[in-house]
Structure formats: structure tokens, C-alpha cells
Design an enzyme around this catalytic site. Structure first.
Site, PDB file in Angstrom:
ATOM      1  N   LYS A 113       0.821  -1.187  -0.091  1.00 46.47           N
ATOM      2  CA  LYS A 113       0.020   0.082   0.021  1.00 46.47           C
ATOM      3  C   LYS A 113       1.029   1.219   0.109  1.00 46.47           C
ATOM      4  O   LYS A 113       0.488   2.204  -0.624  1.00 46.47           O
ATOM      5  CB  LYS A 113      -0.856   0.015   1.060  1.00 46.47           C
ATOM      6  CG  LYS A 113      -2.197  -1.025   0.999  1.00 46.47           C
ATOM      7  CD  LYS A 113      -2.809  -1.430   2.447  1.00 46.47           C
ATOM      8  CE  LYS A 113      -3.804  -2.614   2.107  1.00 46.47           C
ATOM      9  NZ  LYS A 113      -4.425  -2.985   3.258  1.00 46.47           N
TER      10      LYS A 113
ATOM     11  N   GLN B 247      -4.554  -1.748   9.453  1.00 43.82           N
ATOM     12  CA  GLN B 247      -4.463  -3.018   8.830  1.00 43.82           C
ATOM     13  C   GLN B 247      -5.077  -4.260   9.731  1.00 43.82           C
ATOM     14  O   GLN B 247      -4.670  -4.220  10.878  1.00 43.82           O
ATOM     15  CB  GLN B 247      -2.946  -3.329   8.605  1.00 43.82           C
ATOM     16  CG  GLN B 247      -2.841  -4.700   7.697  1.00 43.82           C
ATOM     17  CD  GLN B 247      -3.488  -4.577   6.369  1.00 43.82           C
ATOM     18  OE1 GLN B 247      -2.999  -3.600   5.571  1.00 43.82           O
ATOM     19  NE2 GLN B 247      -3.973  -5.752   5.941  1.00 43.82           N
TER      20      GLN B 247
ATOM     21  N   ASP C  29     -11.231   2.155   3.867  1.00 43.50           N
ATOM     22  CA  ASP C  29     -11.402   0.997   3.599  1.00 43.50           C
ATOM     23  C   ASP C  29     -12.963   0.713   3.511  1.00 43.50           C
ATOM     24  O   ASP C  29     -13.499  -0.491   3.197  1.00 43.50           O
ATOM     25  CB  ASP C  29     -11.051  -0.041   4.622  1.00 43.50           C
ATOM     26  CG  ASP C  29      -9.672  -0.479   4.433  1.00 43.50           C
ATOM     27  OD1 ASP C  29      -9.196  -0.655   3.389  1.00 43.50           O
ATOM     28  OD2 ASP C  29      -8.929  -0.563   5.530  1.00 43.50           O
TER      29      ASP C  29
END
Ligand code: NAP
Length: 283
Positions: A52, A96, A119
Site C-alpha cells: 500500500k 491493517q 476501507d
């Protein structure tokens, strides 16, 4: 023989568009910034975070990493998220997953401001996706929709069968296909006679997480097969749910693993970060 849908190529095209948008934003004095939080030393999570960060560098998004030890308390993590929520220079916050077992994942996801939730896991964003007016879309399912668009595969009126009903993949995938006017069936571990459903699918999206779960006899001739799963076979190599070679003989298009949906997920994250930066600049 099915056409192989090249996720690397499609994601590269998307990243080029995102990079151009970043350049435009920078001209307006806005520097899109993504804060990435990693708790602990899970090797797979470290790889995902690194990928990422690389994508951020590639498109010109500033990424700020917060690497916390595995024994970080819930309070410390929530305090960091609170600081990042308030920090006007941060447009997107990504924590994460999975988090170490002692941490309450649901509470952590709830703490991220919905406007910085790149997200799209926050219940507010999930609600917006359900209603159909979301700015931030769940990265993996939105990446799949982008692939279908790129390949000119129509969804409207088609029978779309989704295997898996997780909050990250299956459920939002079904919602996005429904929003695109697909007729959607969702199957899960309690579904009886799954093959009866898959054999009628024009578009089959599989996210079960089991190697060779989708065999050729489960696929309608000419169907589009999108394989979201990332499994490891006996030799330790990455593979999806579909028995790739055999299913390729029956399907019209299929995504490989690796090189299919995976790269699209990261490209969508970059797109969401830019959307968040743009939306926040208007406030
Ligand atoms: P998950 O939370 O484990 O969900 C798996 C789903 O499969 C569940 O809904 C489960 O049903 C269903 N399932 C399990 N066994 C089944 C069976 N025998 N028959 C029918 N359905 C069955 O996994 P996830 O987070 O959705 O991820 C799915 C896969 O996608 C994993 O391999 C993951 O690594 C991969 N993934 C890839 C990306 C990417 O960027 N390409 C992103 C995210 C995830 P129940 O709900 O009934 O238990």
C-alpha cells in the site's frame, strides 16, 4: 478457452488516472495523505502495508505509517485514531486487519471517522453503500466492479452468484452487483447444493478461501468467473478458489490468482484516498 482478465493491467490504468488526479489536487494546494496503522508483526500484514505504501509513492499520495508493538492497548490505539481523525493534513486512515486478539476490532473500526474511512468498513459507510449513495466504496468489491466495467462485461439483468458473505468481501460485493442491476444470489457455508446456484450464474464471484472449491462442473458455459480468494496450495504457491485450468475450459473470462483482483484492491484504496481528500477540501 476463457479470456484471462489482467488485474495488473487494469489496476495500472486506474493508478495512472489516480496519479493525474493527485497532480491536480496538488496544484490546488491539497496533498492527499493516507495514515496507515499496523499493530504487531504479522508477516502477511507487513507485506500488505508495504504494498500500500508503494502504491502511494507511485501515485504521489503521502503515506504516514504508525507501526505499533503487538502489546499495544486498546486505549493507545484509540487515542492514535482520535489524533489522526482531528489532524486536517490526514485524509484517509487505514488500520491493517487482523488486529492482535486482545484488541476489539469492531470498536477500532467504529472509531475511524467515516469521512476518513478509506476501507469503507465503518457502519455509516456500510449503510451508505446499502442505500447506494456512498463516496467511499469497499476496495475489493469495488475493484471487481471496476474490472467488469473495464472489460465491458454487462451486469444489468445478469444472474450474479457470490460465494461468501463476509463483511469485507461477500456482502458488499452483493450490494454493488445489486446496485448495478444484477440479480444477486449469495451462497455461504450453510447453503445447500451450491452447484445448483453456481450453474445458473452468468457472473460467479468466489470468496470462500478454499483451493479448488469451484470446479468446472459448477460453472455455466460462457460464465464470467471472478476469483477473489488468496489461498496457498501444497507447494506454497498462491491460488484462488477456482480450479483454474479446468474452469478456463468452460468460462468465457476468468481472473487469475495472483494478478487478478488483488492489484485492484490497492488501486481502489488509492482512489478512495483521493476521493476523501477532494471531499474534505470542500468543507
Ligand atoms: P471469510 O471472512 O473467511 O469468509 C469466507 C466466506 O466463505 C464465509 O461467508 C463462509 O460462509 C464462506 N464459506 C466457507 N466455507 C464454505 C463452503 N464450504 N461453502 C460455501 N461457503 C463457504 O473470508 P473473506 O475475508 O471474505 O475472504 C475470502 C477470501 O478472499 C480469502 O481467501 C481472502 O484471503 C481473500 N481476500 C482477497 C482480497 C483481495 O484483495 N484479492 C481481499 C480480501 C480477501 P459463512 O459465512 O457461513 O461462514
Amino acid at each position: 478457452m476463457a479470456k484471462r482478465i489482467d488485474g495488473k493491467k487494469i489496476s495500472a490504468a486506474m493508478l495512472e488516472t489516480v496519479a493525474a488526479e493527485v497532480t491536480e489536487l496538488k496544484k490546488e494546494g491539497i496533498e492527499p495523505t493516507l495514515a496507515v496503522i499496523l499493530v504487531g508483526e504479522d508477516p502477511a500484514s507487513q507485506v500488505y502495508v508495504r504494498n500500500k505504501q508503494r502504491a502511494c509513492e507511485q501515485v504521489g499520495i503521502r503515506s504516514v505509517s504508525h507501526i505499533l508493538p503487538a502489546d499495544t492497548t486498546q486505549q493507545t490505539l484509540l487515542a492514535l485514531i482520535d489524533t489522526l481523525n482531528r489532524d486536517k493534513s490526514v485524509n484517509g486512515i487505514l488500520c491493517q486487519l487482523p488486529l492482535p486478539k486482545h484488541l476489539d476490532e469492531e470498536q477500532v473500526l467504529l472509531a475511524i471517522s467515516p469521512e476518513k474511512d478509506v476501507d469503507a468498513f465503518h457502519p455509516v459507510n456500510v449503510g451508505r453503500i446499502t442505500i447506494g449513495n456512498a463516496d467511499l466504496l469497499p476496495c475489493t468489491p469495488a475493484g471487481v466492479m471496476e474490472m467488469l466495467r473495464y472489460e465491458n462485461i454487462p451486469v444489468a439483468g445478469k444472474h450474479c452468484v457470490v460465494l461468501g458473505r463476509s463483511n469485507i468481501v461477500g456482502k458488499p460485493m452483493a450490494l454493488l452487483l445489486l446496485a448495478a442491476n444484477g440479480t444477486v444470489t449469495v451462497c455461504h457455508s450453510k447453503t445447500e447444493n451450491i452447484a445448483a446456484y453456481t450453474r445458473t450464474a452468468d457472473i460467479l464471484v468466489t470468496a470462500v478461501g478454499k483451493q479448488n472449491f469451484v470446479t468446472a462442473d459448477m460453472v455455466k458455459p460462457g460464465a464470467v468467473v471472478i476469483d477473489v480468494s488468496i489461498n496457498r496450495n501444497a507447494e506454497g504457491k498462491l491460488c484462488g478458489d477456482a480450479d483454474f485450468d479446468a474452469v478456463s475450459e468452460v468460462a468465457s473470462c476468468i481472473t487469475p490468482v495472483p494478478g487478478g483482483v488483488g492489484p485492484m484492491t490497492i488501486a481502489m484504496l488509492m482512489k478512495n484516498t483521493v476521493s476523501a481528500a477532494r471531499a474534505q477540501s470542500k468543507k
